[in-house]
Design an enzyme around this catalytic site. Structure first.
Site, PDB file in Angstrom:
ATOM      1  N   CYS A 333     -21.153  -6.931  44.879  1.00  0.00           N
ATOM      2  CA  CYS A 333     -21.158  -8.313  44.389  1.00  0.00           C
ATOM      3  C   CYS A 333     -20.884  -9.375  45.457  1.00  0.00           C
ATOM      4  O   CYS A 333     -21.625 -10.359  45.513  1.00  0.00           O
ATOM      5  CB  CYS A 333     -20.269  -8.490  43.162  1.00  0.00           C
ATOM      6  SG  CYS A 333     -19.014  -7.250  42.916  1.00  0.00           S
ATOM      7  N   ARG A 362     -16.186   4.641  47.730  1.00  0.00           N
ATOM      8  CA  ARG A 362     -14.842   4.333  47.246  1.00  0.00           C
ATOM      9  C   ARG A 362     -13.976   5.557  47.453  1.00  0.00           C
ATOM     10  O   ARG A 362     -14.389   6.671  47.125  1.00  0.00           O
ATOM     11  CB  ARG A 362     -14.860   4.001  45.743  1.00  0.00           C
ATOM     12  CG  ARG A 362     -15.625   2.739  45.440  1.00  0.00           C
ATOM     13  CD  ARG A 362     -15.669   2.450  43.961  1.00  0.00           C
ATOM     14  NE  ARG A 362     -16.613   1.380  43.699  1.00  0.00           N
ATOM     15  CZ  ARG A 362     -16.942   0.935  42.489  1.00  0.00           C
ATOM     16  NH1 ARG A 362     -16.382   1.481  41.431  1.00  0.00           N
ATOM     17  NH2 ARG A 362     -17.805  -0.037  42.344  1.00  0.00           N
ATOM     18  N   GLN A 380     -25.352   2.417  43.169  1.00  0.00           N
ATOM     19  CA  GLN A 380     -25.436   1.766  41.872  1.00  0.00           C
ATOM     20  C   GLN A 380     -26.816   1.151  41.686  1.00  0.00           C
ATOM     21  O   GLN A 380     -27.425   0.681  42.656  1.00  0.00           O
ATOM     22  CB  GLN A 380     -24.412   0.625  41.795  1.00  0.00           C
ATOM     23  CG  GLN A 380     -22.979   1.084  41.865  1.00  0.00           C
ATOM     24  CD  GLN A 380     -22.045  -0.107  41.873  1.00  0.00           C
ATOM     25  OE1 GLN A 380     -22.212  -1.040  42.657  1.00  0.00           O
ATOM     26  NE2 GLN A 380     -21.061  -0.085  41.000  1.00  0.00           N
ATOM     27  N   ASP A 382     -27.389  -1.704  40.827  1.00  0.00           N
ATOM     28  CA  ASP A 382     -26.573  -2.893  40.642  1.00  0.00           C
ATOM     29  C   ASP A 382     -27.452  -4.130  40.498  1.00  0.00           C
ATOM     30  O   ASP A 382     -28.579  -4.163  40.973  1.00  0.00           O
ATOM     31  CB  ASP A 382     -25.657  -3.057  41.862  1.00  0.00           C
ATOM     32  CG  ASP A 382     -24.398  -3.825  41.512  1.00  0.00           C
ATOM     33  OD1 ASP A 382     -24.244  -4.210  40.338  1.00  0.00           O
ATOM     34  OD2 ASP A 382     -23.565  -4.035  42.419  1.00  0.00           O
ATOM     35  N   HIS A 384     -27.000  -8.674  39.929  1.00  0.00           N
ATOM     36  CA  HIS A 384     -26.181  -9.837  39.605  1.00  0.00           C
ATOM     37  C   HIS A 384     -27.088 -10.979  39.210  1.00  0.00           C
ATOM     38  O   HIS A 384     -28.037 -11.299  39.923  1.00  0.00           O
ATOM     39  CB  HIS A 384     -25.304 -10.220  40.797  1.00  0.00           C
ATOM     40  CG  HIS A 384     -24.293  -9.156  41.103  1.00  0.00           C
ATOM     41  ND1 HIS A 384     -24.535  -8.145  42.003  1.00  0.00           N
ATOM     42  CD2 HIS A 384     -23.073  -8.903  40.570  1.00  0.00           C
ATOM     43  CE1 HIS A 384     -23.497  -7.327  42.023  1.00  0.00           C
ATOM     44  NE2 HIS A 384     -22.588  -7.754  41.173  1.00  0.00           N
ATOM     45  N   LYS A 464     -16.658  -8.008  28.851  1.00  0.00           N
ATOM     46  CA  LYS A 464     -17.799  -7.164  29.185  1.00  0.00           C
ATOM     47  C   LYS A 464     -18.309  -6.371  27.997  1.00  0.00           C
ATOM     48  O   LYS A 464     -17.586  -6.105  27.037  1.00  0.00           O
ATOM     49  CB  LYS A 464     -17.446  -6.229  30.330  1.00  0.00           C
ATOM     50  CG  LYS A 464     -16.311  -5.272  30.052  1.00  0.00           C
ATOM     51  CD  LYS A 464     -16.022  -4.421  31.301  1.00  0.00           C
ATOM     52  CE  LYS A 464     -14.849  -3.495  31.088  1.00  0.00           C
ATOM     53  NZ  LYS A 464     -14.492  -2.737  32.284  1.00  0.00           N
ATOM     54  N   HIS A 510     -22.469  -9.477  36.165  1.00  0.00           N
ATOM     55  CA  HIS A 510     -22.603  -8.187  36.844  1.00  0.00           C
ATOM     56  C   HIS A 510     -23.237  -7.240  35.838  1.00  0.00           C
ATOM     57  O   HIS A 510     -22.791  -7.191  34.691  1.00  0.00           O
ATOM     58  CB  HIS A 510     -21.239  -7.590  37.200  1.00  0.00           C
ATOM     59  CG  HIS A 510     -20.368  -8.473  38.021  1.00  0.00           C
ATOM     60  ND1 HIS A 510     -19.998  -8.150  39.297  1.00  0.00           N
ATOM     61  CD2 HIS A 510     -19.777  -9.657  37.743  1.00  0.00           C
ATOM     62  CE1 HIS A 510     -19.202  -9.090  39.778  1.00  0.00           C
ATOM     63  NE2 HIS A 510     -19.048 -10.024  38.858  1.00  0.00           N
TER      64      HIS A 510
END
Length: 636
Positions: A333, A362, A380, A382, A384, A464, A510
């Site tokens: 992000c 991570r 991911q 991912d 945004h 979320k 997100h």
RNA sequence: GCCCAUAUAGCUCAGGGGUAGAGCACUCCCUUGGUAAGGGAGAGGUCGUAAGUUCGAAUCUUACUAUGGGCACCA
């Protein structure tokens, strides 16, 4: 006067018990009775019913009855343990899905080898058929008593019970325990369909700052047949374990030098790339622009975003030769905000949807690692979305539709949605939260989306939605997510120029659909039990010869299939066709095309599909047409 | 990170204080066989790593690492 579930009424003297009611209906029911429901409240069979009431006799047939069996199994377990291991303290022993557990406090934790003896003792206690009786104790006396016999955990539990709550003790034989109840009339009713499964450590009250207790897990069913069926179910689930299949199908491996970081092999990487190509296609169609951001980013950005402080312990970092500290990105992000911020945006540009197959690392706690499901290196899907506050509802709706479409196309029809709102510890003002939650909720309502409410479980920066899919054997996996964020845009100055000509803070959504490719592929492997649909299968077809006379023809067939875009291999080995069929079937290749002299003469192949013993002979073109049609990526 | 268990050949596993064993896979030979294992021979391991006990350790002890089952964690 009691009313039975069928509406009939019967008269009993005051002080009559559930047992009396069951007995009056029939000796069979009396024998099967485990408890009684009085005006909807589950009670012991022997407790007097002191008023007119609706009565239902509970037997093992009802789920409530089965839970009683499991609860009693936990008690019998505790009795067995204390008989065998004096000095062991009891704590709690609840019913769980498919079974029960009991946590014990003991200097020496239990070992797997102890289970057989404990289970033996449990059977002995069942055979003793100890009557189970209920007593109500005075609170203070109960605390003193348990403390005096060294049961400090029990004393603590009683101390924490709300004032006025009756302190009930259940006694079976010489043994007794604090328990809310109800219980079976005697230990004999438990039967023999139980089994102790495993030992584990568990923190007292689930808090890692507390002492570690020794937990014993068991399962318990109505009868031996159900127990056997359950154990069989576990075995079947183990057969689809993605770690086992990953090895068998040569999809990936892990090794000691890189724990939690998969090494993808050609087969697994093919699946990965197919899935990625599919998601890429769907997202581009869905109005996303794909970007790519760096793996290593200076510490300062993570400090500014707040990640360094909040998630620092999970961040891998490195010191460079010029003594700067860089973080290996744990998420994408902040980098996406950098791309957004690189240009000045008008409200007319919004919403702006960025997507990245973002490779993240991570440092997960060692005990959390689990095959592909929980890794330290992952990618991911991912994305945004930068938008205005007014656009949250419509963007949430657009995203959710895309997600459902993708899940459906990937073969997951059953999806649950969880709505998580503001947690206790959070950033941002309440009116901002009001707006974010309302917008998200409106989106759900407009779509007619049913959701479970998950109060207080939101991210610290916003509410979320979480999307949970159910796999082929009924297990739930939380994959997708949509999070509304006002905090990061503020910290990293993500703004746009509004209609009024002033700068406004952008809202960031997100979102992920698969979550991570690694984990999702793990789910796909287990969902399909390793038998991927054709478009995902690493090898889609193998051309296998019967004798070496067919080699030239087999190569020709193989070439044509390859030219049609199919992933095909050729098996010309000097082995019998039985052997080849067996091997490729075990490798879960979806189509085996057998060619011998007959096929070579006719320009055909004998096609055998995985999971079927039949084969059919078709022209090469027809085989290609059939396979190519089926191998098409879903979603057009 | 915490508790328990496990670690032997590419894979699945047996063995167990006196310097390693099976099946499959692999290599070679024979076999050319129509839909889930044809036959024979051969090669392959410092028994997870490091210490310790012992005349001797793959075997016993300890530590570490990884994996598995849980717990905690999952932004």
């Amino acid at each position: 006067m009691v009313t039975l579930p069928d509406g009939s009424k019967r008269e009993f003297a005051t002080g009559a018990t559930g047992e009396d009611v069951a007995g009056s209906i029939g000796p069979g029911l009396l024998k099967a009775a485990l408890a009684v429901k009085v005006n909807g409240e589950l009670r012991d069979l022997k407790r007097p019913i002191d008023q007119d009431a609706d009565i239902a006799i509970i037997t093992a047939r009802e789920n409530e009855g089965l839970e009683l069996l499991r609860h009693d199994a936990a008690h019998v377990l505790a009795e067995a343990v204390q008989e065998l291991f004096p000095g062991t303290q009891v704590t709690i022993g609840p019913v769980i899905e498919d079974g029960f557990f009991y946590d014990f406090a003991r200097d020496e934790p239990f070992r797997v080898d102890d289970l057989a003896a404990i289970e033996e003792k449990m059977r002995e206690i069942v055979a003793r058929d100890e009557p189970i009786t209920r007593e109500v104790w005075d609170r203070g006396e109960a605390i003193d008593h348990f403390r005096s016999i060294g049961e400090t955990y029990k004393a603590e539990i009683i101390e924490d019970l709300p004032e006025g709550e009756p302190i009930t003790i259940y006694r079976q034989g010489k043994w007794y325990d604090l328990c809310r109840g109800p219980h079976l009339p005697s230990t004999g009713k438990l039967g023999d369909a139980f089994k102790l499964l495993k030992v584990a450590g568990a923190y007292w009250r689930g808090d890692s700052r507390n002492a570690m207790l020794s937990r014993i897990y068991g399962t318990c069913w109505r009868d031996k047949k159900e127990l056997k069926a359950y154990l069989h179910r576990i075995e079947e689930a183990e057969k689809r374990d993605h770690r086992k299949l990953g090895k068998e199908l040569a999809l990936f491996h892990f090794q000691e030098e890189a724990p939690g970081m998969p090494f993808w092999h050609p087969n697994g990487w093919t699946v990965y790339q197919q899935l990625e190509a599919y998601i890429r296609k769907k997202q581009i169609k869905g109005g996303y622009q794909e970007i790519r951001t760096p793996q290593l980013v200076d510490r300062s950005l993570w400090e500014k975003s707040g990640h360094w402080e909040k998630f620092g312990e999970h961040i891998y970092s490195a010191i460079t030769a010029d003594e700067k500290q860089v973080a290996i990105k744990p998420m994408n992000c902040p980098c996406h905000v950098q791309v957004f911020n690189h240009h000045l945006h008008s409200y007319r540009d919004l919403p702006l949807r960025y997507a990245e197959f973002g490779s993240c690392h991570r440092y997960e706690p060692s005990g959390a690692l689990h095959g592909l499901m929980r890794v330290r290196a992952f990618t991911q899907d991912d994305g945004h979305i930068f938008c205005t506050r007014d656009q949250i509802t419509s963007e949430a709706e657009i995203f959710t539709r895309l997600l459902f479409e993708i899940y459906r196309e990937l073969g997951f029809e059953q999806v649950r949605v969880k709505f998580s709102d503001r947690p206790e510890i959070r950033a941002g003002a309440d009116d901002v939260w009001d707006q974010a939650e309302t917008a998200l909720k409106e989106a759900c309502e407009q779509m007619g989306l049913e959701f479970e409410y998950n109060p207080g479980e939101g991210a610290f920066y916003g509410p979320k939605l979480e999307f949970v899919l159910t796999d082929a054997i009924g297990r739930d996996w939380q994959c997708g997510t949509l999070q509304v964020d006002f905090i990061l845009p503020a910290r990293l100055d993500a703004t746009y120029i509004g209609e009024d000509g002033n700068r406004h803070q952008a809202v960031m959504l997100h979102r992920a659909i698969l979550g991570s490719f690694e984990r999702f592929i793990g789910i796909l492997i287990e969902h399909h039990a390793g038998r991927f649909p054709l478009w995902l299968a690493p090898t889609q077809a193998v051309v296998a010869t019967i004798t070496s006379d067919g080699d030239d023809y087999a190569n020709k067939v193989s070439e044509q299939l390859g030219a049609a875009g199919l992933r095909v291999t050729t098996d010309l080995r000097n082995e019998k066709i039985n052997y080849k069929v067996r091997e490729h079937s075990l490798a879960k290749v979806p189509a085996i095309l057998v060619v011998g002299s007959r096929e070579a003469g006719e320009g055909t192949v004998s096609m055998r599909r995985l999971g079927s013993r039949d084969q059919k002979t078709v022209q090469i073109d027809e085989a290609i047409r059939l396979l190519a049609a089926e191998a098409k990526m879903p979603g057009g």
